[in-house]
Design an enzyme around this catalytic site. Structure first.
Site, short mmCIF file in Angstrom:
data_model
loop_
_atom_site.label_atom_id
_atom_site.label_comp_id
_atom_site.label_asym_id
_atom_site.label_seq_id
_atom_site.Cartn_x
_atom_site.Cartn_y
_atom_site.Cartn_z
N GLU A 103 0.25 -3.90 -2.34
CA GLU A 103 0.32 -3.86 -3.80
C GLU A 103 1.80 -3.68 -4.13
OE1 GLU A 103 -1.20 -1.25 -7.63
OE2 GLU A 103 -0.35 -0.28 -5.88
N ASP A 118 -0.82 1.05 -1.22
CA ASP A 118 -0.61 1.38 -2.62
C ASP A 118 0.88 1.39 -2.95
OD1 ASP A 118 -1.74 2.36 -5.18
OD2 ASP A 118 -0.63 4.19 -4.70
#
Length: 530
Positions: A251, A195
């Site tokens: 990401e 993330d």
């Protein structure tokens, strides 16, 4: 291609666990529900699952506020349930990728609670970013990125107030995350999606950001700092120590192609999400430009591209494609509201887009419900909205809940087989979901579900597809065409007049029927052998 290089061509299915399937009837998706639907995913033909965070969490931000990285949220199940899921997925030939959230913890994490109790100057506070005075940084969900605690200090949270940022200059933070990687790798997990992978390191002294936007090009005090790459080099050494090696997916919202590619160097992360393509409008020149740029920047570091149409953070692509591509819309639901939509056109374009991404070089992601053609739920009742964006914006931005509504499996009314009994799910499903129920689509040979199944079956058997080169074809303006060797081609008519397929071409699959004259109509893709 070596078996250990599976990730270079993989089609990975994203499981937003709260909304996939509910095994115990409490209205919340869980591991039991996911295990019960593994055959759906195996029949679909995906290579791996990526599961959004399933760790203990207050769920202030859908599980991206983690209270314990080495346990399972009780609402989702137990650690033994998780281990069984990994084993059962492997038995069906699918790998499992988890989400890891290294930028911040939950404010309920034992470390943060210890930091609050320990006070200024303590070792416990060094694990986070506490300061005596805040700077001008803004949170991604709105408002200041700083919150004051009772003793007068302020802590940084680039996202929600319940997500305090970790201090990655602290050796204990680095060591603990390496322990987390090994904890899950030792239980058979095949990799991690990272993330906001570009956010971990902050500039020394935490200077003001001024007018610079979150994703503007150029140096930024808390995005894409050079020092972040040392962390991923350490992580890669851990991943490579396993046999077969584990994999990482980043990401990373990095606007400059050359800096984005640095995350994918041979000693760092394996792949990264391709947001540039996701944001491209449904126009032939824009799509081709995005594909060319993506392939060019990945080739520099020898990494495969990935292609994605939707995920849990953006409005579903059926609904985005239902709008005029010339309209001023973005990827959020709020950017779509008030813009006229043609759902049937969106579905037609989504079918064509699926064949496009599955024919491009590299890998692809399928967000749960993509295979059913689910549109965005644009009119959830305000009382049901759960996204922190809704709260932090003062109830002016609806946020991301519209793409997170639990998916329909069977039946004619909610909960559409999402869980046992008649208990309603955590977000309400609209009546029109009946059209998209998996059981109904399973029986329809022309459904989106059966298009995905057929395309994935062909893709797995077709030596030309997956990783490898691409050669563009000279086609009509308003269309795209390319060849994948040996002898496989995609043609996509976006807004050109219907045109003939190449002489002697064998049609493998089309997203919609050809015209009576055998021409490729608008908003239609064809896979052919040439």
């Amino acid at each position: 291609m070596r078996e250990s290089d599976w990730w270079r061509s993989a089609v990975i299915y994203q499981v937003y666990i709260r909304s996939f399937a509910d095994g115990d009837g409490d209205g919340i998706g869980d591991i039991a529900g996911l295990r019960s639907r593994l055959d759906h995913l195996a029949d679909l033909g995906v290579d791996a699952l990526w599961i959004n965070p399933w760790y203990p969490s207050p769920l202030a931000d859908a599980g991206y506020d983690v209270a314990d990285y080495r346990a399972i949220e009780p609402r989702f199940g137990t650690l033994s349930d998780a281990e069984a899921l990994v084993r059962e997925a492997h038995e069906r030939g699918m790998r499992v990728i988890l989400d890891i959230v290294p930028n911040h913890t939950s404010s309920q994490h034992a470390w943060f609670q210890e930091a609050l109790a320990a006070g200024p100057g303590s070792a416990a506070r060094e694990r986070y970013l506490f300061r005596d005075e805040p700077n001008d940084w803004k949170a991604m969900f709105g408002g200041s990125a700083w919150t004051q605690v009772p003793d007068g200090q302020w802590y940084l949270h680039l996202f929600d107030v319940e997500q305090p940022d970790l201090n990655w200059e602290d050796p204990e933070v680095r060591a603990d995350f390496e322990q987390t990687l090994r904890f899950w790798f030792d239980r058979g997990v095949d990799g991690f999606r990272i993330d906001v992978a570009n956010s971990l390191i902050k500039e020394q002294g935490l200077p003001d950001v001024g007018e610079k936007g979150h994703h503007d090009p150029g140096p930024h005090p808390h995005w894409d700092r050079d020092e972040v790459h040392e962390i991923y080099q350490d992580w890669r050494r851990i991943a490579d120590s396993y046999d077969p090696p584990k994999v990482f997916v980043a990401e990373a919202w990095v606007p400059e192609a050359d800096r984005f590619a640095r995350y994918l160097r041979a000693d760092e992360l394996h792949t990264a999400f391709n947001f540039d393509f996701l944001k491209a409008p449904w126009r032939a020149p824009a799509l081709r430009e995005s594909v060319e740029r993506t392939l060019r920047e990945h080739a520099v570091v020898g990494a495969p591209a990935t292609w994605v149409l939707s995920n849990h953070d953006v409005a579903r692509h059926v609904s985005r494609l239902a709008r005029d591509p010339g309209a001023d819309i973005g990827t959020s639901l709020d950017s779509l509201l008030g813009v006229p939509a043609d759902l049937e056109l969106g579905l037609r374009r989504a079918r064509a887009a699926a064949l496009l991404i599955l024919a491009l070089p590299g890998g692809a992601y399928v967000y749960q419900g993509d295979e059913l053609g689910l549109p965005e739920v644009e009119d959830l009742p305000e009382a049901a909205l759960d996204d922190p964006t809704w709260r932090r914006s003062g109830h002016t931005e609806r946020g991301r809940d519209g793409c997170r509504v639990p998916i329909p499996w069977s039946g004619d009314s909610a909960p559409f087989g999402f869980g046992p009994g008649e208990g309603q799910p955590w977000l309400p499903q609209p009546d029109w979901f009946v059209r998209f129920a998996a059981e109904r689509e399973d029986k329809d040979p022309d459904s989106m579900l059966n298009l995905y199944r057929t395309a994935l079956r062909i893709r797995r058997a077709e030596p030309a597809l997956g990783d490898g080169p691409l050669t563009w074809l000279d086609v009509s303006p308003g269309a795209l065409g390319f060849v994948r060797d040996p002898g496989f081609a995609l043609l996509l008519n976006i807004d050109a007049e219907p045109f003939d397929l190449p002489e002697g071409a064998e049609v493998v699959l089309t997203s919609a029927p050809l015209t009576d004259a055998g021409e490729l109509p608008r908003d239609t893709a064809a896979w052919i052998r040439v």
